[in-house]
Design a protein around this motif. Structure first.
Motif, PDB file in Angstrom:
ATOM      1  N   GLY A 108       0.811  -1.218   0.000  1.00  0.00           N
ATOM      2  CA  GLY A 108       0.000   0.000   0.000  1.00  0.00           C
ATOM      3  C   GLY A 108       0.840   1.260   0.000  1.00  0.00           C
ATOM      4  N   LEU A 118       2.597   1.664  -3.379  1.00  0.00           N
ATOM      5  CA  LEU A 118       1.637   2.134  -4.389  1.00  0.00           C
ATOM      6  C   LEU A 118       1.542   3.658  -4.374  1.00  0.00           C
ATOM      7  CD1 LEU A 118      -0.702   1.495  -6.435  1.00  0.00           C
ATOM      8  CD2 LEU A 118      -2.211   1.382  -4.439  1.00  0.00           C
ATOM      9  N   ILE A 130     -10.893   4.228  -3.624  1.00  0.00           N
ATOM     10  CA  ILE A 130     -10.186   2.968  -3.390  1.00  0.00           C
ATOM     11  C   ILE A 130     -11.185   1.821  -3.368  1.00  0.00           C
ATOM     12  CG2 ILE A 130      -8.900   1.630  -1.661  1.00  0.00           C
ATOM     13  CD1 ILE A 130      -7.523   4.182  -0.792  1.00  0.00           C
ATOM     14  N   VAL A 145      -3.745  -4.127   1.406  1.00  0.00           N
ATOM     15  CA  VAL A 145      -3.255  -3.113   0.462  1.00  0.00           C
ATOM     16  C   VAL A 145      -4.115  -1.858   0.529  1.00  0.00           C
ATOM     17  CG1 VAL A 145      -2.704  -2.603  -1.938  1.00  0.00           C
ATOM     18  CG2 VAL A 145      -2.358  -4.912  -1.059  1.00  0.00           C
ATOM     19  N   ALA A 146      -5.430  -2.036   0.528  1.00  0.00           N
ATOM     20  CA  ALA A 146      -6.342  -0.897   0.575  1.00  0.00           C
ATOM     21  C   ALA A 146      -6.157  -0.096   1.862  1.00  0.00           C
ATOM     22  CB  ALA A 146      -7.787  -1.382   0.453  1.00  0.00           C
ATOM     23  N   ASN A 162      -7.789  -2.014  -5.716  1.00  0.00           N
ATOM     24  CA  ASN A 162      -6.968  -2.786  -4.781  1.00  0.00           C
ATOM     25  C   ASN A 162      -7.616  -4.100  -4.376  1.00  0.00           C
ATOM     26  OD1 ASN A 162      -5.059  -0.737  -4.674  1.00  0.00           O
ATOM     27  ND2 ASN A 162      -5.870   0.182  -2.831  1.00  0.00           N
ATOM     28  N   GLY A 210      -3.262  -1.465  -7.225  1.00  0.00           N
ATOM     29  CA  GLY A 210      -2.743  -2.090  -6.025  1.00  0.00           C
ATOM     30  C   GLY A 210      -2.939  -3.589  -6.060  1.00  0.00           C
ATOM     31  N   ASN A 258       2.412  -1.940  -7.696  1.00  0.00           N
ATOM     32  CA  ASN A 258       2.261  -2.661  -6.427  1.00  0.00           C
ATOM     33  C   ASN A 258       3.473  -3.533  -6.092  1.00  0.00           C
ATOM     34  OD1 ASN A 258       1.966  -5.359  -7.479  1.00  0.00           O
ATOM     35  ND2 ASN A 258      -0.199  -5.019  -7.850  1.00  0.00           N
TER      36      ASN A 258
END
Length: 446
Positions: free
Chosen positions: A210, A213, A235, A241-242, A319, A344, A371
């Motif tokens: 994350g 990114l 998002i 990741v988010a 993501n 992502g 990513n």
């Protein structure tokens, strides 16, 4: 390369019947690599892309385990060892009901270029199982992981193949897998990355994908002499990741408007704050809850069964999962003024969506570049394990930021077009390919 793009893709299709995700990934890369190969005589007549598209080894195995009711269950395990030309195989394990050979081959193929772009000595692999940890007890997850590693251990090692986590494989699963490997082999080695910081893991590994990114997005914005401050961000996803992409966006002054899960998305017009994000982290990481609970808690909109691409934004960050953003979504984003999309997730944008972005000169950063922060810090964890040493959070974060800057430079070098526009897809594909191709040619017919 004597084959045309059409002939090459047809040959891949005939050799990999029904593997739609893998074919999609290879086709996307072939669009830019085949013209580059034809322009560079040393790559011609070597079948280099054909070799890159063929896994070095595919392992498929049975995973029997006992559930809490005392019933026997059986899942299928995989490890795709794709390419070892620049280092030992490196790539995550995914535990999800959607896992099959096509999905893992596509992920392993993408991993070749991603790992190459980091500049670190890592080959490419991917693995996992159609086991779904969702709804399972800790005891059931442990039993599955122990059974999975009881077969996998013979194919991996600190200098052979170093798996990591992916969807469905977090710190809990990595712990159980590592414990079983250590139990069988009697060794404490860096065979897995994503370990806890108390037992060989690296600082900021959970945050790395994350954060990386957003560091890549920062580099894109610098070309426009802009920053993330006050930018409206949409998002998808609400996982690792988010969460950390949102965290870094908020830290840098952007306004995060949405997050999502498989039920739908939340739209917080006032913006998700750090306090609100902490609620999401607890909801998802501890309580295993649904994103709709955020809307109930903070009295904002929840849109059931849809993805957030209809919300007006400056920057979109898909993501969640592959092919989540299609042509219609892309057109809506462009219409609403979105000028930057950074992936992502792995291959979240369909080919038709990517075409829309390129036609409208929207900055599109593919996952293999944008990513790569996760695997980059996995590589740094491998280095620390080899040294028997742990670097500080600040040092790892500085190295991560430097790697993402270098990846951006490579993308600009190979992706800059005559009109000055940066085609990041082209730049990432060619930039990743050159290093792999040179290594494979130097090593002979491999």
């Amino acid at each position: 390369m004597d084959l045309s793009k059409k002939e090459f893709i047809e040959s891949i299709k005939n050799r990999n019947i029904g593997e739609t995700e893998f074919l999609q990934a290879v086709s996307e890369v072939a669009e830019t690599i085949i013209p580059y190969v034809k322009e560079n005589p040393k790559y011609r007549n070597t079948k280099i892309l054909e070799r890159i598209a063929e896994p070095e080894r595919v392992i498929i195995f049975r995973v029997p385990w006992l559930n809490d009711k005392g019933e026997v269950e059986v899942n299928r395990g995989f490890r795709v060892q794709m390419n070892s030309s620049i280092g030992p195989y490196k790539g995550g394990l995914r535990f999800h009901k959607s896992v099959n050979l096509s999905v893992l081959k596509f992920l392993a193929f993408e991993q070749i270029f991603k790992n190459s772009l980091t500049g670190l000595p890592m080959g490419a692999g991917k693995g996992g199982s159609d086991f779904d940890p969702k709804g399972k007890s800790d005891n059931e997850v442990m039993k599955f992981c122990q059974s999975f590693m009881t077969e996998l251990y013979r194919h991996v090692g600190a200098d052979i193949d170093i798996p990591a986590g992916d969807i469905g494989v977090g710190n809990r699963e990595i712990g159980y897998l590592f414990g079983q490997y250590k139990r069988i082999k009697g060794e404490f080695t860096g065979v897995l990355t994503g370990k806890g910081s108390e037992w060989g893991g690296s600082q900021i590994r959970p945050e790395a994908t994350g954060y990386g990114l957003i560091y890549f997005v920062e580099e894109i914005l610098k070309l426009k002499k802009e920053s993330l401050k006050h930018k409206k961000i949409v998002i998808s996803g609400a996982g690792n990741v988010a969460q950390f992409a949102a965290e870094k966006c908020i830290e840098l002054g952007a306004q995060v408007l949405t997050m999502s899960d498989s039920d739908g998305y939340i739209y917080d017009a006032e913006g998700i704050t750090i306090e609100k994000l902490n609620f999401i982290k607890k909801l998802k990481n501890q309580n295993r809850g649904r994103i709709q609970e955020y809307a109930n808690e903070y009295n904002c909109a929840f849109v059931e069964g849809k993805k957030p691409w209809e919300i007006a934004c400056d920057i979109a960050l898909p993501n969640a999962t592959q092919n989540e953003l299609n042509e219609a979504d892309a057109k809506v984003l462009v219409k609403n003024g979105c000028y930057c999309i950074a992936e992502g997730a792995n291959m979240p944008c369909t080919p038709e969506a990517i075409a829309v972005f390129n036609q409208n000169k929207v900055f599109y950063a593919p996952g293999k570049a944008a990513n790569a922060g996760g695997v980059a810090v996995s590589g740094l964890e491998m280095s620390q394990n080899s040294l028997r040493y742990t670097w500080s959070r600040e040092k790892v974060d500085k190295k991560l930021k430097g790697i993402m800057k270098d990846i951006h430079k490579v993308c600009v070098k190979y992706g800059k077009e005559e009109n000055g526009f940066i085609n990041y897809e082209k730049g990432a594909n060619i930039g990743g390919f050159v290093k792999i191709a040179e290594a494979m040619l130097a090593q002979g017919l491999v």
